[in-house]
Motif scaffolding. Structure first.
Motif, PDB file in Angstrom:
ATOM      1  N   ILE A   7      -0.474  -5.502  -8.800  1.00 44.07           N
ATOM      2  CA  ILE A   7      -1.132  -4.201  -9.024  1.00 44.07           C
ATOM      3  C   ILE A   7      -0.639  -3.614 -10.351  1.00 44.07           C
ATOM      4  O   ILE A   7      -1.425  -3.112 -11.158  1.00 44.07           O
ATOM      5  N   ILE A  29      -3.425   1.085   0.874  1.00 47.73           N
ATOM      6  CA  ILE A  29      -4.763   0.582   1.211  1.00 47.73           C
ATOM      7  C   ILE A  29      -5.055   0.672   2.710  1.00 47.73           C
ATOM      8  O   ILE A  29      -6.222   0.649   3.122  1.00 47.73           O
ATOM      9  N   HIS A  36      -1.892   9.034   1.888  1.00 43.16           N
ATOM     10  CA  HIS A  36      -0.709   8.166   2.001  1.00 43.16           C
ATOM     11  C   HIS A  36      -0.542   7.377   0.691  1.00 43.16           C
ATOM     12  O   HIS A  36      -1.416   6.609   0.303  1.00 43.16           O
ATOM     13  N   LEU A  86       9.237  -4.086   5.146  1.00 42.53           N
ATOM     14  CA  LEU A  86       9.170  -5.329   5.936  1.00 42.53           C
ATOM     15  C   LEU A  86       7.938  -6.156   5.596  1.00 42.53           C
ATOM     16  O   LEU A  86       7.946  -7.375   5.732  1.00 42.53           O
TER      17      LEU A  86
HETATM   18  P1  5GP Z   1       6.143  -1.966   4.229  1.00 43.68           P
HETATM   19  O1  5GP Z   1       6.468  -3.142   3.346  1.00 43.68           O
HETATM   20  O2  5GP Z   1       6.860  -0.706   3.816  1.00 43.68           O
HETATM   21  O3  5GP Z   1       6.355  -2.270   5.670  1.00 43.68           O
HETATM   22  O4  5GP Z   1       4.586  -1.664   4.097  1.00 43.68           O
HETATM   23  C1  5GP Z   1       3.839  -2.075   2.986  1.00 43.68           C
HETATM   24  C2  5GP Z   1       2.676  -1.129   2.790  1.00 43.68           C
HETATM   25  O5  5GP Z   1       1.905  -1.612   1.691  1.00 43.68           O
HETATM   26  C3  5GP Z   1       1.726  -1.019   3.984  1.00 43.68           C
HETATM   27  O6  5GP Z   1       1.592   0.351   4.349  1.00 43.68           O
HETATM   28  C4  5GP Z   1       0.417  -1.623   3.474  1.00 43.68           C
HETATM   29  O7  5GP Z   1      -0.721  -0.981   3.971  1.00 43.68           O
HETATM   30  C5  5GP Z   1       0.545  -1.490   1.975  1.00 43.68           C
HETATM   31  N1  5GP Z   1      -0.136  -2.553   1.227  1.00 43.68           N
HETATM   32  C6  5GP Z   1      -0.051  -3.891   1.457  1.00 43.68           C
HETATM   33  N2  5GP Z   1      -0.787  -4.575   0.568  1.00 43.68           N
HETATM   34  C7  5GP Z   1      -1.364  -3.640  -0.239  1.00 43.68           C
HETATM   35  C8  5GP Z   1      -2.263  -3.739  -1.350  1.00 43.68           C
HETATM   36  O8  5GP Z   1      -2.675  -4.821  -1.774  1.00 43.68           O
HETATM   37  N3  5GP Z   1      -2.645  -2.574  -1.931  1.00 43.68           N
HETATM   38  C9  5GP Z   1      -2.218  -1.357  -1.480  1.00 43.68           C
HETATM   39  N4  5GP Z   1      -2.655  -0.268  -2.133  1.00 43.68           N
HETATM   40  N5  5GP Z   1      -1.364  -1.221  -0.430  1.00 43.68           N
HETATM   41  C10 5GP Z   1      -0.952  -2.365   0.185  1.00 43.68           C
END
Ligand code: 5GP
Length: 129
Positions: A7, A29, A36, A86
Motif C-alpha cells: 500500500i 478495508i 476505522h 496477528l
Molecule cells: P491485525 O493485524 O491488527 O490483527 O489486523 C489487520 C487489519 O488490517 C485488519 O483489521 C484488516 O481488516 C486490515 N487489512 C488487511 N488487509 C488489508 C488491506 O489490504 N487493506 C486495508 N486497507 N486493510 C487491510
C-alpha cells in the motif's frame, strides 16, 4: 514484503487519509465501525514494542493527529485505539470511532460502499492537521 508496504509503495490501492515521510494512515478495508483507520510506519517492522522509543513516540504523535481528524469527521462517543498485528505483521495502530464496546471487538464488522469509503477518506484527510 507486507501488504501494508505494498500500500505504501502504491502497488495496491487504499483509501488514504494522511501521510508524511515516515507514516501513512488509511481506512481499514474490513472496518469495525465507520472511519476505522490504520496508522502505519513506512519502515516495515513486525511488532510495535520492537520499535525504538523514538519511533514509537513518533507513531503515537502521528496517531494523535489522525485521531483528532477522525473526531472532527465521524460522529462517535470517542476514538478507541488498539494494536494487535496477528493478521498483518507490520506495525499498525487501529483507531476506531466508537459508540459501544462491541465497536472495539474485531469480530464486529460493518459493510461500507465504495462511495462511503471515498467520502470518509476525503473528510478525514481534509481535517488532518
Ligand atoms: P491485525 O493485524 O491488527 O490483527 O489486523 C489487520 C487489519 O488490517 C485488519 O483489521 C484488516 O481488516 C486490515 N487489512 C488487511 N488487509 C488489508 C488491506 O489490504 N487493506 C486495508 N486497507 N486493510 C487491510
Amino acid at each position: 514484503m507486507s501488504i501494508f508496504t505494498k500500500i505504501i509503495t502504491g502497488e495496491i490501492p487504499s483509501y488514504k487519509v494522511a501521510e508524511d515521510d515516515n507514516f501513512i494512515a488509511f481506512l481499514d478495508i474490513n472496518p469495525n465501525a465507520k472511519g476505522h483507520t490504520l496508522v502505519v510506519p513506512k519502515k516495515e517492522e513486525n511488532k510495535i514494542f520492537d520499535l525504538s522509543k523514538e519511533d514509537y513516540s513518533a507513531l503515537m504523535d502521528f496517531s494523535f493527529r489522525v485521531a483528532k481528524a477522525l473526531e472532527k469527521s465521524v460522529i462517535c462517543k470517542r476514538i478507541g485505539m488498539s494494536v494487535i498485528g496477528l493478521e498483518v505483521p507490520h506495525v499498525h495502530v487501529h483507531l476506531v470511532p466508537t459508540n459501544i464496546m462491541t465497536d472495539m471487538q474485531f469480530t464486529h464488522k460493518v459493510k461500507l460502499t465504495k462511495d462511503e469509503f471515498v467520502g470518509l477518506a476525503e473528510s478525514i484527510s481534509s481535517n488532518f492537521e
